[in-house]
Design an enzyme around this catalytic site. Structure first.
Site, PDB file in Angstrom:
ATOM      1  N   SER A 136      36.194 -27.727   3.306  1.00  0.00           N
ATOM      2  CA  SER A 136      37.549 -27.849   3.845  1.00  0.00           C
ATOM      3  C   SER A 136      38.488 -27.124   2.894  1.00  0.00           C
ATOM      4  O   SER A 136      38.313 -27.226   1.678  1.00  0.00           O
ATOM      5  CB  SER A 136      37.990 -29.326   3.916  1.00  0.00           C
ATOM      6  OG  SER A 136      39.381 -29.408   4.164  1.00  0.00           O
ATOM      7  N   TYR A 178      46.380 -31.096   6.842  1.00  0.00           N
ATOM      8  CA  TYR A 178      45.315 -31.525   5.915  1.00  0.00           C
ATOM      9  C   TYR A 178      45.142 -33.040   5.982  1.00  0.00           C
ATOM     10  O   TYR A 178      44.037 -33.541   6.184  1.00  0.00           O
ATOM     11  CB  TYR A 178      45.692 -31.094   4.496  1.00  0.00           C
ATOM     12  CG  TYR A 178      44.676 -31.452   3.435  1.00  0.00           C
ATOM     13  CD1 TYR A 178      43.412 -30.872   3.422  1.00  0.00           C
ATOM     14  CD2 TYR A 178      44.980 -32.361   2.419  1.00  0.00           C
ATOM     15  CE1 TYR A 178      42.484 -31.188   2.430  1.00  0.00           C
ATOM     16  CE2 TYR A 178      44.065 -32.673   1.424  1.00  0.00           C
ATOM     17  CZ  TYR A 178      42.819 -32.088   1.433  1.00  0.00           C
ATOM     18  OH  TYR A 178      41.910 -32.405   0.459  1.00  0.00           O
TER      19      TYR A 178
HETATM   20  P1  NAD Z   1      37.495 -25.543  -2.521  1.00  0.00           P
HETATM   21  O1  NAD Z   1      38.458 -24.808  -1.651  1.00  0.00           O
HETATM   22  O2  NAD Z   1      37.216 -25.003  -3.864  1.00  0.00           O
HETATM   23  O3  NAD Z   1      36.114 -25.754  -1.765  1.00  0.00           O
HETATM   24  C1  NAD Z   1      36.003 -25.866  -0.367  1.00  0.00           C
HETATM   25  C2  NAD Z   1      34.808 -25.046   0.077  1.00  0.00           C
HETATM   26  O4  NAD Z   1      34.650 -25.175   1.497  1.00  0.00           O
HETATM   27  C3  NAD Z   1      34.988 -23.540  -0.215  1.00  0.00           C
HETATM   28  O5  NAD Z   1      33.869 -23.047  -0.920  1.00  0.00           O
HETATM   29  C4  NAD Z   1      35.113 -22.925   1.169  1.00  0.00           C
HETATM   30  O6  NAD Z   1      34.636 -21.586   1.224  1.00  0.00           O
HETATM   31  C5  NAD Z   1      34.316 -23.892   2.023  1.00  0.00           C
HETATM   32  N1  NAD Z   1      34.696 -23.836   3.439  1.00  0.00           N
HETATM   33  C6  NAD Z   1      35.948 -23.932   3.962  1.00  0.00           C
HETATM   34  N2  NAD Z   1      35.911 -23.806   5.295  1.00  0.00           N
HETATM   35  C7  NAD Z   1      34.600 -23.642   5.629  1.00  0.00           C
HETATM   36  C8  NAD Z   1      33.917 -23.464   6.865  1.00  0.00           C
HETATM   37  N3  NAD Z   1      34.580 -23.430   8.034  1.00  0.00           N
HETATM   38  N4  NAD Z   1      32.570 -23.320   6.845  1.00  0.00           N
HETATM   39  C9  NAD Z   1      31.882 -23.338   5.670  1.00  0.00           C
HETATM   40  N5  NAD Z   1      32.476 -23.506   4.468  1.00  0.00           N
HETATM   41  C10 NAD Z   1      33.827 -23.656   4.447  1.00  0.00           C
HETATM   42  O7  NAD Z   1      38.062 -27.045  -2.625  1.00  0.00           O
HETATM   43  P2  NAD Z   1      37.597 -28.256  -3.569  1.00  0.00           P
HETATM   44  O8  NAD Z   1      38.739 -28.594  -4.457  1.00  0.00           O
HETATM   45  O9  NAD Z   1      36.273 -28.006  -4.154  1.00  0.00           O
HETATM   46  O10 NAD Z   1      37.489 -29.429  -2.479  1.00  0.00           O
HETATM   47  C11 NAD Z   1      36.239 -29.810  -1.922  1.00  0.00           C
HETATM   48  C12 NAD Z   1      36.443 -31.018  -1.031  1.00  0.00           C
HETATM   49  O11 NAD Z   1      36.967 -32.111  -1.780  1.00  0.00           O
HETATM   50  C13 NAD Z   1      37.409 -30.774   0.123  1.00  0.00           C
HETATM   51  O12 NAD Z   1      36.906 -31.434   1.280  1.00  0.00           O
HETATM   52  C14 NAD Z   1      38.681 -31.425  -0.352  1.00  0.00           C
HETATM   53  O13 NAD Z   1      39.462 -31.871   0.738  1.00  0.00           O
HETATM   54  C15 NAD Z   1      38.140 -32.592  -1.168  1.00  0.00           C
HETATM   55  N6  NAD Z   1      39.118 -33.032  -2.178  1.00  0.00           N
HETATM   56  C16 NAD Z   1      39.309 -32.310  -3.327  1.00  0.00           C
HETATM   57  C17 NAD Z   1      40.239 -32.749  -4.258  1.00  0.00           C
HETATM   58  C18 NAD Z   1      40.456 -32.022  -5.565  1.00  0.00           C
HETATM   59  O14 NAD Z   1      41.227 -32.507  -6.402  1.00  0.00           O
HETATM   60  N7  NAD Z   1      39.815 -30.892  -5.823  1.00  0.00           N
HETATM   61  C19 NAD Z   1      40.986 -33.913  -4.017  1.00  0.00           C
HETATM   62  C20 NAD Z   1      40.786 -34.595  -2.825  1.00  0.00           C
HETATM   63  C21 NAD Z   1      39.829 -34.163  -1.918  1.00  0.00           C
END
Ligand code: NAD
Length: 312
Positions: free
Chosen positions: A75, A145
């Site tokens: 996501s 989101y």
């Molecule tokens: P990120 O953007 O680094 O990683 C998301 C990954 O999903 C990317 O590698 C992207 O290419 C992939 N992606 C997006 N759309 C796609 C699709 N349609 N098909 C296949 N792959 C797809 O973000 P992150 O910080 O690593 O977050 C990962 C998850 O954790 C997310 O679901 C995010 O909502 C959740 N999250 C993260 C945080 C944080 O602090 N980093 C906090 C709350 C929730």
């Protein structure tokens, strides 16, 4: 050894999760279309136990081998990404989560979705317990989101209740560490980039809004513990130590030895005023709590960044 499918496995959190699962002796299938992730995050991984499939999870997709765990992290996650990709964000949360839950059902796999503290919106309860239903603006720019994640939680529970899928929901609070993109717009990579480039640190509002920051290794440990439990209801994973944005900026200035000044900019729309997880449930259920303090985690992030970029 289990086979774990990780959607979003080439992203910030997903790539750290792949590393940890492999270190624990599991096989990992990383599904990622590189929308916001990068091959750089997984290029160090070698060997037959790891596969990357360049698949957009919005479309139906299939994996031709047994899968034991599905970690659904794909996501857009940072405001810069989901404000740029509002429809994609809603589609990943809806169609993408449907496809991935369907895959978990076919494989009879344990399914874990990465939800977020954003489901609490601008919270009226502090700290936030899992029982709090949130205060979210569905039509503001962040709604794409927040509501995608709330829908994905509802979908997971429906697949569990109606279809018998073994689901879990982790509500992740702000997490940081190496491999965050310097320009992803989140506070820690932004302040670090600005401090290391000797540019002013841009604090939104008067900097009194609070956040709780969890170091990535603590978060990954919590996610795996939850996946390996039998729990279905949401669980907060985050670090309950609470800091104002101004304190964060000052700590980063100090740790980087930067002489940058701090400047103030307008607050973004619907920016939550405070954020802090109640982690009683994670402690009781999983025996989990964070080990890494903010200063320690920031120092590790700076060390891994090679002092210039945060891809480490
Ligand atoms: P990120 O953007 O680094 O990683 C998301 C990954 O999903 C990317 O590698 C992207 O290419 C992939 N992606 C997006 N759309 C796609 C699709 N349609 N098909 C296949 N792959 C797809 O973000 P992150 O910080 O690593 O977050 C990962 C998850 O954790 C997310 O679901 C995010 O909502 C959740 N999250 C993260 C945080 C944080 O602090 N980093 C906090 C709350 C929730």
């Amino acid at each position: 050894m289990a086979t774990c499918l990780v959607t979003g496995g080439a992203g910030f959190l997903g790539s750290h999760l792949c590393d940890e699962l492999l270190a624990r002796g599991h096989r990992v299938i990383c599904v990622d279309n590189l929308e916001t992730g990068t091959l750089q995050n997984i290029e160090h991984i070698r060997g037959p136990e790891f596969t990357h499939l360049n698949i957009d999870i919005i479309e139906p997709y299939f994996v031709d081998e047994p899968v034991d765990y599905v970690y659904h992290l794909a996501s857009p996650a940072s405001p810069i990404d989901y404000l740029r990709l509002p429809l994609h964000t809603l589609k990943v949360g809806s169609y993408g989560t449907h496809q991935t839950l369907g895959l978990a059902k076919r494989h009879r796999a344990r399914f874990l979705i990465s939800s977020t503290s954003e489901v609490y919106g601008d919270p009226q309860e502090h700290p936030q317990r899992e029982s709090y239903w949130g205060h979210v603006n569905p039509i503001g720019p962040r709604g794409v989101y927040d509501e995608a994640k709330r829908y994905a939680e509802a979908l997971s529970m429906a697949y569990h209740r109606q279809q018998g899928v073994d689901t879990a929901i982790v509500r992740i609070f702000n997490t940081y560490g190496s491999r965050m993109r310097p320009h992803d717009g989140r506070a820690i990579p932004t302040f670090l980039r600005q401090a290391l480039d000797s540019r002013p640190l841009t604090v939104f509002g008067d900097g009194s809004q609070t956040r709780s920051f969890c170091y990535v290794s603590d978060l990954i440990r919590g996610i795996i513990a939850l996946a390996e439990s039998g729990h279905h209801d949401p669980v907060n994973i985050g670090n309950p130590d609470e800091f104002t944005l101004l304190e964060l900026a000052e700590t980063i200035k100090e740790l980087t030895g930067s002489s940058s000044e701090i400047v103030y900019e307008a607050l973004p729309t619907d920016d939550p005023k405070q954020r802090k997880p109640d982690i009683t449930l994670a402690r009781d259920l999983l025996g989990w709590s964070p080990d890494v303090s903010l200063r320690e985690g920031l120092q590790r992030t700076i060390d891994a960044s090679g002092a210039k970029v945060l891809i480490g």
